[in-house]
Design a protein around this motif. Structure first.
Motif, PDB file in Angstrom:
ATOM      1  N   SER A  62      50.533  36.197  55.134  1.00 41.19           N
ATOM      2  CA  SER A  62      49.980  34.849  54.949  1.00 41.19           C
ATOM      3  C   SER A  62      50.828  34.046  53.970  1.00 41.19           C
ATOM      4  N   PHE A  63      51.313  34.693  52.915  1.00 41.93           N
ATOM      5  CA  PHE A  63      52.194  34.010  51.970  1.00 41.93           C
ATOM      6  C   PHE A  63      53.478  33.543  52.656  1.00 41.93           C
ATOM      7  N   GLU A  64      54.003  34.373  53.570  1.00 45.95           N
ATOM      8  CA  GLU A  64      55.241  34.022  54.266  1.00 45.95           C
ATOM      9  C   GLU A  64      55.030  32.901  55.273  1.00 45.95           C
ATOM     10  N   THR A  65      53.945  32.967  56.016  1.00 44.01           N
ATOM     11  CA  THR A  65      53.729  31.972  57.068  1.00 44.01           C
ATOM     12  C   THR A  65      53.152  30.657  56.553  1.00 44.01           C
ATOM     13  N   HIS A  66      52.458  30.703  55.423  1.00 46.13           N
ATOM     14  CA  HIS A  66      51.836  29.493  54.861  1.00 46.13           C
ATOM     15  C   HIS A  66      52.287  29.298  53.412  1.00 46.13           C
TER      16      HIS A  66
ATOM     17  N   LYS B 299      51.025  27.455  46.494  1.00 44.17           N
ATOM     18  CA  LYS B 299      50.820  26.210  45.736  1.00 44.17           C
ATOM     19  C   LYS B 299      49.341  25.976  45.469  1.00 44.17           C
ATOM     20  N   THR B 300      48.512  26.291  46.452  1.00 50.06           N
ATOM     21  CA  THR B 300      47.075  26.121  46.283  1.00 50.06           C
ATOM     22  C   THR B 300      46.537  27.075  45.222  1.00 50.06           C
TER      23      THR B 300
ATOM     24  N   MET C 217      41.176  41.116  43.386  1.00 47.74           N
ATOM     25  CA  MET C 217      41.425  39.663  43.385  1.00 47.74           C
ATOM     26  C   MET C 217      40.617  38.972  42.286  1.00 47.74           C
ATOM     27  N   GLN C 218      39.405  39.445  42.052  1.00 46.86           N
ATOM     28  CA  GLN C 218      38.603  38.878  40.961  1.00 46.86           C
ATOM     29  C   GLN C 218      39.283  39.130  39.612  1.00 46.86           C
ATOM     30  N   LEU C 219      39.850  40.317  39.433  1.00 47.71           N
ATOM     31  CA  LEU C 219      40.568  40.627  38.199  1.00 47.71           C
ATOM     32  C   LEU C 219      41.793  39.733  38.047  1.00 47.71           C
ATOM     33  N   VAL C 220      42.554  39.588  39.105  1.00 50.30           N
ATOM     34  CA  VAL C 220      43.756  38.744  39.061  1.00 50.30           C
ATOM     35  C   VAL C 220      43.376  37.306  38.701  1.00 50.30           C
ATOM     36  N   LEU C 221      42.340  36.803  39.309  1.00 51.98           N
ATOM     37  CA  LEU C 221      41.911  35.423  39.037  1.00 51.98           C
ATOM     38  C   LEU C 221      41.341  35.278  37.630  1.00 51.98           C
ATOM     39  N   LYS C 222      40.619  36.276  37.171  1.00 51.25           N
ATOM     40  CA  LYS C 222      40.056  36.237  35.818  1.00 51.25           C
ATOM     41  C   LYS C 222      41.157  36.218  34.759  1.00 51.25           C
ATOM     42  N   GLU C 223      42.212  36.998  34.996  1.00 54.47           N
ATOM     43  CA  GLU C 223      43.320  37.074  34.045  1.00 54.47           C
ATOM     44  C   GLU C 223      44.357  35.977  34.257  1.00 54.47           C
ATOM     45  N   ARG C 224      44.110  35.093  35.225  1.00 51.70           N
ATOM     46  CA  ARG C 224      44.999  33.956  35.519  1.00 51.70           C
ATOM     47  C   ARG C 224      46.407  34.429  35.905  1.00 51.70           C
ATOM     48  N   ARG C 225      46.487  35.456  36.742  1.00 50.93           N
ATOM     49  CA  ARG C 225      47.762  36.011  37.188  1.00 50.93           C
ATOM     50  C   ARG C 225      48.030  35.711  38.662  1.00 50.93           C
ATOM     51  N   GLU C 226      47.352  34.718  39.231  1.00 53.05           N
ATOM     52  CA  GLU C 226      47.504  34.443  40.656  1.00 53.05           C
ATOM     53  C   GLU C 226      48.914  33.998  41.042  1.00 53.05           C
ATOM     54  N   ASN C 227      49.672  33.489  40.078  1.00 56.45           N
ATOM     55  CA  ASN C 227      51.054  33.100  40.392  1.00 56.45           C
ATOM     56  C   ASN C 227      51.957  34.318  40.619  1.00 56.45           C
ATOM     57  N   PHE C 228      51.516  35.512  40.240  1.00 59.17           N
ATOM     58  CA  PHE C 228      52.276  36.747  40.467  1.00 59.17           C
ATOM     59  C   PHE C 228      51.751  37.533  41.671  1.00 59.17           C
ATOM     60  N   LEU C 229      50.779  36.992  42.366  1.00 56.95           N
ATOM     61  CA  LEU C 229      50.078  37.741  43.406  1.00 56.95           C
ATOM     62  C   LEU C 229      50.994  38.166  44.558  1.00 56.95           C
TER      63      LEU C 229
END
Length: 186
Positions: A37-41, A46-47, A80-92
Motif C-alpha cells: 500500500s505504501f508503494e502503490t499509494h 503523507k497522510t 499500530m496503536q503503539l506506533v501512533l502513541k509514540e508518534r513514530r508513524e513516519n518510520f512505519l
C-alpha cells in the motif's frame, strides 16, 4: 536517532510479540500488504505524517490499507496503536520492510523476481520456484512482472543476484562489440 535503529527495534519487538502469540505469519502477510500500500499509494505516507489527524483516524486508515473490511489481527492493531502513541508513524514503512526481512531470514525464505516480455503460465512459474528453492535450500517467494521492453527472454533477480538473459541486453552487447571492433579498424 537513526531511522535504521528505530525501525529495527520496533520490528524486532513486533516479531517477538507475534511469535509469543503464534501470529508471526499473519502479521507478516499484513505488513506485506501495508508495504504494498505504501508503494502503490504515496499519499498514504503523507497522510500519516499529518499532525492534525487524530490517532483513531490514522489507525482506521492503517487497517483499511491492509484489508478492505478492516479485519486485522489483534497483534497488528496493538502494534499500530503503539506506533501512533509514540508518534513514530513516519518510520512505519521502514518498520514494515525490516519486519519482512527479519521474518524471511527467520523462516529461510528466498525472494525472487522474474521479469519477462510476455506473461508466464503457472506451471512455468512453479517450476522456476521449485528449482530456485532447491538451489537455495529455502522456500521461495516468486514475483513476476511483464516488461515488453526486454523484447524476449527473461531477467531473474534472486537474493541480490541478477541473471539477465533478455534479448534487449544481448542486442546491446552485440552492438557494443561491433562498435569496439570498428574503432580498432579506423
Amino acid at each position: 536517532m537513526d531511522i535504521g535503529i528505530i525501525s529495527m527495534r520496533y520490528a524486532k519487538a513486533l516479531l517477538a510479540y507475534a511469535r509469543e502469540h503464534k501470529a508471526e505469519r499473519v502479521v507478516y502477510k499484513e505488513l506485506k500488504a501495508l508495504s504494498q500500500s505504501f508503494e502503490t499509494h504515496p499519499a498514504l505516507k503523507k497522510t500519516l505524517d499529518n499532525p492534525v489527524l487524530p490517532a483513531e483516524v490514522k489507525l482506521k486508515l492503517l487497517c483499511s490499507a491492509v484489508s478492505d473490511t478492516c479485519d486485522v489481527s489483534e497483534q497488528y492493531k496493538r502494534f499500530m496503536q503503539l506506533v501512533l502513541k509514540e508518534r513514530r508513524e513516519n518510520f512505519l514503512q521502514f518498520m514494515c520492510m525490516t519486519y519482512i526481512g527479519l521474518y524471511r531470514k527467520l523462516r529461510h525464505i528466498g525472494v525472487g523476481k522474474l521479469i519477462t516480455a510476455v506473461p508466464v503460465d503457472d506451471d512455468t512459474r512453479e517450476r522456476i520456484k521449485t528449482a530456485a528453492a532447491e538451489r537455495l535450500h529455502a522456500r521461495m517467494e516468486l514475483q513476476t512482472a511483464v516488461d515488453p521492453s526486454i523484447e524476449g527472454g527473461f531477467i531473474f533477480d534472486i537474493n541480490g543476484y541478477r541473471l539477465d538473459a533478455s534479448i534487449a541486453t544481448q542486442l546491446k552487447k552485440v552492438k557494443q562489440q561491433y562498435i569496439d571492433k570498428n574503432r580498432r579498424i579506423v
